[in-house]
Design an enzyme around this catalytic site. Structure first.
Site, PDB file in Angstrom:
ATOM      1  N   LYS A 168      87.156 -17.484  41.264  1.00 16.39           N
ATOM      2  CA  LYS A 168      86.246 -17.588  42.422  1.00 16.39           C
ATOM      3  C   LYS A 168      85.102 -18.508  42.019  1.00 16.39           C
ATOM      4  O   LYS A 168      84.175 -18.107  41.333  1.00 16.39           O
ATOM      5  CB  LYS A 168      85.707 -16.197  42.766  1.00 16.39           C
ATOM      6  CG  LYS A 168      85.280 -16.015  44.214  1.00 16.39           C
ATOM      7  CD  LYS A 168      84.176 -16.928  44.708  1.00 16.39           C
ATOM      8  CE  LYS A 168      82.791 -16.385  44.442  1.00 16.39           C
ATOM      9  NZ  LYS A 168      81.730 -17.306  44.945  1.00 16.39           N
ATOM     10  N   GLU A 241      78.253 -13.242  31.019  1.00 15.77           N
ATOM     11  CA  GLU A 241      77.419 -14.287  30.402  1.00 15.77           C
ATOM     12  C   GLU A 241      76.343 -14.602  31.431  1.00 15.77           C
ATOM     13  O   GLU A 241      76.608 -15.246  32.439  1.00 15.77           O
ATOM     14  CB  GLU A 241      78.294 -15.492  30.070  1.00 15.77           C
ATOM     15  CG  GLU A 241      77.685 -16.359  28.992  1.00 15.77           C
ATOM     16  CD  GLU A 241      76.750 -17.391  29.561  1.00 15.77           C
ATOM     17  OE1 GLU A 241      75.602 -17.009  29.905  1.00 15.77           O
ATOM     18  OE2 GLU A 241      77.148 -18.546  29.679  1.00 15.77           O
ATOM     19  N   CYS A 275      72.881 -22.440  30.752  1.00 22.80           N
ATOM     20  CA  CYS A 275      72.535 -21.068  30.359  1.00 22.80           C
ATOM     21  C   CYS A 275      71.786 -21.052  29.032  1.00 22.80           C
ATOM     22  O   CYS A 275      70.774 -20.382  28.898  1.00 22.80           O
ATOM     23  CB  CYS A 275      73.781 -20.193  30.328  1.00 22.80           C
ATOM     24  SG  CYS A 275      75.176 -20.905  29.472  1.00 22.80           S
ATOM     25  N   GLU A 373      63.164 -17.501  33.859  1.00 22.47           N
ATOM     26  CA  GLU A 373      64.074 -18.619  33.593  1.00 22.47           C
ATOM     27  C   GLU A 373      63.897 -19.684  34.669  1.00 22.47           C
ATOM     28  O   GLU A 373      64.171 -19.430  35.846  1.00 22.47           O
ATOM     29  CB  GLU A 373      65.530 -18.110  33.591  1.00 22.47           C
ATOM     30  CG  GLU A 373      66.512 -19.183  33.217  1.00 22.47           C
ATOM     31  CD  GLU A 373      67.961 -18.726  33.330  1.00 22.47           C
ATOM     32  OE1 GLU A 373      68.265 -17.914  34.216  1.00 22.47           O
ATOM     33  OE2 GLU A 373      68.782 -19.210  32.535  1.00 22.47           O
TER      34      GLU A 373
HETATM   35  P1  NDP Z   1      74.826 -15.963  40.855  1.00 21.56           P
HETATM   36  O1  NDP Z   1      74.788 -15.083  39.671  1.00 21.56           O
HETATM   37  O2  NDP Z   1      74.504 -15.356  42.160  1.00 21.56           O
HETATM   38  O3  NDP Z   1      76.275 -16.652  40.989  1.00 21.56           O
HETATM   39  C1  NDP Z   1      77.281 -16.675  40.000  1.00 21.56           C
HETATM   40  C2  NDP Z   1      78.639 -16.410  40.640  1.00 21.56           C
HETATM   41  O4  NDP Z   1      78.699 -15.068  41.123  1.00 21.56           O
HETATM   42  C3  NDP Z   1      78.927 -17.291  41.851  1.00 21.56           C
HETATM   43  O5  NDP Z   1      80.295 -17.583  41.916  1.00 21.56           O
HETATM   44  C4  NDP Z   1      78.528 -16.377  42.985  1.00 21.56           C
HETATM   45  O6  NDP Z   1      79.077 -16.738  44.202  1.00 21.56           O
HETATM   46  C5  NDP Z   1      79.080 -15.068  42.498  1.00 21.56           C
HETATM   47  N1  NDP Z   1      78.519 -13.878  43.134  1.00 21.56           N
HETATM   48  C6  NDP Z   1      77.386 -13.752  43.878  1.00 21.56           C
HETATM   49  N2  NDP Z   1      77.195 -12.466  44.246  1.00 21.56           N
HETATM   50  C7  NDP Z   1      78.234 -11.759  43.723  1.00 21.56           C
HETATM   51  C8  NDP Z   1      78.587 -10.382  43.724  1.00 21.56           C
HETATM   52  N3  NDP Z   1      77.840  -9.449  44.345  1.00 21.56           N
HETATM   53  N4  NDP Z   1      79.718 -10.000  43.083  1.00 21.56           N
HETATM   54  C9  NDP Z   1      80.475 -10.910  42.425  1.00 21.56           C
HETATM   55  N5  NDP Z   1      80.186 -12.230  42.384  1.00 21.56           N
HETATM   56  C10 NDP Z   1      79.074 -12.653  43.018  1.00 21.56           C
HETATM   57  O7  NDP Z   1      73.900 -17.176  40.562  1.00 21.56           O
HETATM   58  P2  NDP Z   1      73.083 -18.088  41.568  1.00 21.56           P
HETATM   59  O8  NDP Z   1      73.939 -19.184  41.995  1.00 21.56           O
HETATM   60  O9  NDP Z   1      72.438 -17.263  42.630  1.00 21.56           O
HETATM   61  O10 NDP Z   1      71.927 -18.647  40.618  1.00 21.56           O
HETATM   62  C11 NDP Z   1      70.744 -17.909  40.476  1.00 21.56           C
HETATM   63  C12 NDP Z   1      70.231 -17.967  39.067  1.00 21.56           C
HETATM   64  O11 NDP Z   1      71.268 -17.591  38.153  1.00 21.56           O
HETATM   65  C13 NDP Z   1      69.796 -19.323  38.597  1.00 21.56           C
HETATM   66  O12 NDP Z   1      68.501 -19.564  38.994  1.00 21.56           O
HETATM   67  C14 NDP Z   1      69.911 -19.183  37.104  1.00 21.56           C
HETATM   68  O13 NDP Z   1      68.748 -18.565  36.620  1.00 21.56           O
HETATM   69  C15 NDP Z   1      71.072 -18.226  36.918  1.00 21.56           C
HETATM   70  N6  NDP Z   1      72.333 -18.891  36.593  1.00 21.56           N
HETATM   71  C16 NDP Z   1      72.831 -18.744  35.350  1.00 21.56           C
HETATM   72  C17 NDP Z   1      73.994 -19.400  34.994  1.00 21.56           C
HETATM   73  C18 NDP Z   1      74.588 -19.283  33.646  1.00 21.56           C
HETATM   74  O14 NDP Z   1      75.192 -20.233  33.177  1.00 21.56           O
HETATM   75  N7  NDP Z   1      74.518 -18.148  33.000  1.00 21.56           N
HETATM   76  C19 NDP Z   1      74.690 -20.257  35.925  1.00 21.56           C
HETATM   77  C20 NDP Z   1      74.109 -20.307  37.249  1.00 21.56           C
HETATM   78  C21 NDP Z   1      72.966 -19.644  37.542  1.00 21.56           C
HETATM   79  P3  NDP Z   1      78.228 -17.669  45.189  1.00 21.56           P
HETATM   80  O15 NDP Z   1      77.613 -18.787  44.395  1.00 21.56           O
HETATM   81  O16 NDP Z   1      79.256 -18.145  46.113  1.00 21.56           O
HETATM   82  O17 NDP Z   1      77.175 -16.775  45.789  1.00 21.56           O
END
Ligand code: NDP
Length: 467
Positions: A168, A241, A275, A373
């Site tokens: 996903k 992660e 990250c 962050e």
């Molecule tokens: P999210 O944690 O919301 O998104 C990561 C993934 O989880 C996406 O595929 C998202 O889908 C999906 N997702 C969202 N809600 C759910 C749920 N309830 N159950 C299962 N999967 C879900 O990150 P964001 O895009 O909102 O980014 C927000 C913050 O996250 C950033 O500001 C940053 O701080 C951090 N981040 C960290 C990353 C890393 O590498 N560890 C990568 C990206 C962000 P969808 O995007 O379609 O909502």
């Protein structure tokens, strides 16, 4: 149409939501987003394909993964084009081509990591062996910052161990998620890898599907907590992660000029949307001005602009949500009286989500730009006089993915590293990863390891054969 745009055209739907280039706002394709209802069908496909895939021997699965890596190489420029247009990163530098090449390297490394049976006891009276068996169906939920390579980090080990995968991608980078899946599927048997599109509710449905035995999740701490809650019903295993707020501690014995480039790219790789990027820089009073000046001089020379322009090595932020986070934190730092060394002055009227390279000096450790962050190109540089205080500050957040220590003396650096609460501590660099070396977080940066033999074990069920 440009030849390298063929893959983008292939995965783009004829209808649905318009997807825009974050650098220009230009429409680059469309996605017909799925719903939670689509998850069941995807898991069905994966569950049906799994026994046949698991029945292959390890060498046959590795050979398929090697062919998948060849397919990535064959489509490398097209994959780079998709990620550059949808995610915003530049084709050059540590950008889109770098990510595509990394995907192929990672898939090959995953297929080349030996995982022998472990003989635990063999004393003439009893014998115990540890084997690693497939789990079944793995759900792979990926973010938008490194949308191709993080998908490969999740998919390749899961497949290697005899699982099938439902992926996903983030709704922000769906086309890239579909593109990497399409390329991998050129070399994989049908049903072994399926992609479902949609927003967070689709990810949630995947976590809740009773046939999913393992969820690999990369994203925010907040969503990671939701995944933990959603997993309670069926207890899939989890690897989480969840990003971090990595500290770097510079010691007074370094040459500021010599470390400036490593510091810069440690923080600004992918515009800080990484990250394990350096997100807080602690510098001793004795060399504070020299380090800030060296960083500013280097940063001024780094070209930022539209990703397809071959001259650029930094692009825009990926989305408005992240732009707002960075802007809020920098504006708050200004109000608090921190010194803007460079940047901090975005042109809100310009197209795209560009935020300038920003260095903020003389900032209070308690400022939100330090404590939260930022996930963007704005680095707070905190002055310290007492190393003990710097270590305390570095450990004073609830996440701990990476950290780094910068010193001319390895023993001193090692002693500090041992006291830092982080899954990885780099010495005189920040953020480098290696497919042979396990990677994971401390504290709320998540749990479970990726990469290397530990990463293979994480997507399998250990089974003891006794007797
Ligand atoms: P999210 O944690 O919301 O998104 C990561 C993934 O989880 C996406 O595929 C998202 O889908 C999906 N997702 C969202 N809600 C759910 C749920 N309830 N159950 C299962 N999967 C879900 O990150 P964001 O895009 O909102 O980014 C927000 C913050 O996250 C950033 O500001 C940053 O701080 C951090 N981040 C960290 C990353 C890393 O590498 N560890 C990568 C990206 C962000 P969808 O995007 O379609 O909502």
């Amino acid at each position: 149409m440009e030849e390298r745009a063929a893959l983008l055209a292939r995965v783009s739907a004829g209808h649905g939501t318009e997807i825009k280039d974050p650098a220009t706002g230009e429409v680059i394709g469309r996605v017909a987003f799925g719903t939670p209802g689509d998850v069941a069908a995807a898991v069905d496909t994966a569950a049906k394909a799994q026994p046949g895939w698991a029945a292959l021997d390890d060498q046959e699965r590795c050979a398929a993964l090697m062919r998948a890596a060849d397919a990535i190489d064959a489509h490398a420029e097209e994959l780079a084009y998709v990620v550059s247009r949808e995610q915003g990163k530049t084709m050059n530098g540590l950008g889109a081509r770098y990510e595509a090449a990394g995907c192929a390297a990672w898939v090959r490394a995953t297929a080349s990591t030996p995982l022998p049976v472990e003989v635990l006891v063999d004393d003439g009276q009893s014998r115990a062996e540890l084997h690693y068996r497939p789990i079944g169906v793995v759900g792979a939920i990926t973010p938008w910052n490194w949308p191709m390579i993080i998908a490969c980090w999740q998919i390749a080990p899961a497949l290697r161990m005899g699982n099938t995968v439902v992926q996903k991608p983030s709704e922000y980078t769906t086309l890239t998620g579909l593109a990497i899946a399409a390329v991998l599927n050129e070399a994989l048997p049908p049903g072994v890898l399926t992609a479902v599109t949609g927003a967070g509710d689709v990810g949630d449905a995947l976590v809740r599907d009773p046939r999913v035995g393992k969820v690999m999740f990369t994203g925010s701490v907040k969503t990671g907590m939701k995944v933990i809650e959603a997993s309670a019903g069926n207890m899939p295993r989890l690897t989480l992660e969840l990003g971090g707020n990595d500290a770097a501690i510079v010691l007074p014995d370094v040459d500021p000029q010599a470390i400036a480039e490593g510091l810069f790219w440690g923080a600004f790789i992918n515009n800080g949307q990484t990250c394990a990027a350096m997100k807080r820089l602690y510098v001793p009073d004795a060399i504070y001005d020299e380090v800030v000046d060296a960083l500013a001089a280097l940063a001024a020379k780094i070209p930022m602009g539209v990703g397809l322009d071959e001259g650029n090595v930094l692009g825009p932020l990926q989305n408005q949500m992240q732009w707002n986070v960075v802007n809020r934190l920098v504006e708050d730092a200004k109000v608090r009286g921190a010194r803007v060394v460079m940047g901090g002055d975005p042109d809100a009227a310009a197209p795209g989500y560009f935020y300038p390279k920003t260095l903020i000096a003389d900032i209070d450790n308690a400022a939100p730009l330090v404590q939260e962050e930022q996930f963007g190109p704005a680095l707070p540089i905190i002055r310290y006089t007492d190393l003990e205080q710097a270590v305390e500050w570095a450990n004073g957040v609830d996440v701990g993915l990476g950290a780094s220590v910068w010193s001319a003396d390895r023993d001193t650096a090692l002693a500090i590293a041992a006291r830092l609460q982080a899954g990885t501590v780099w010495i005189n660099s920040h953020g480098g990863i290696d497919p042979r070396v396990p990677f994971g977080g401390a504290k709320r940066s998540g749990y479970g390891l990726e990469f290397g033999v530990e990463g293979l074990k994480a997507v399998s069920v250990p089974q003891v054969i006794s007797g």
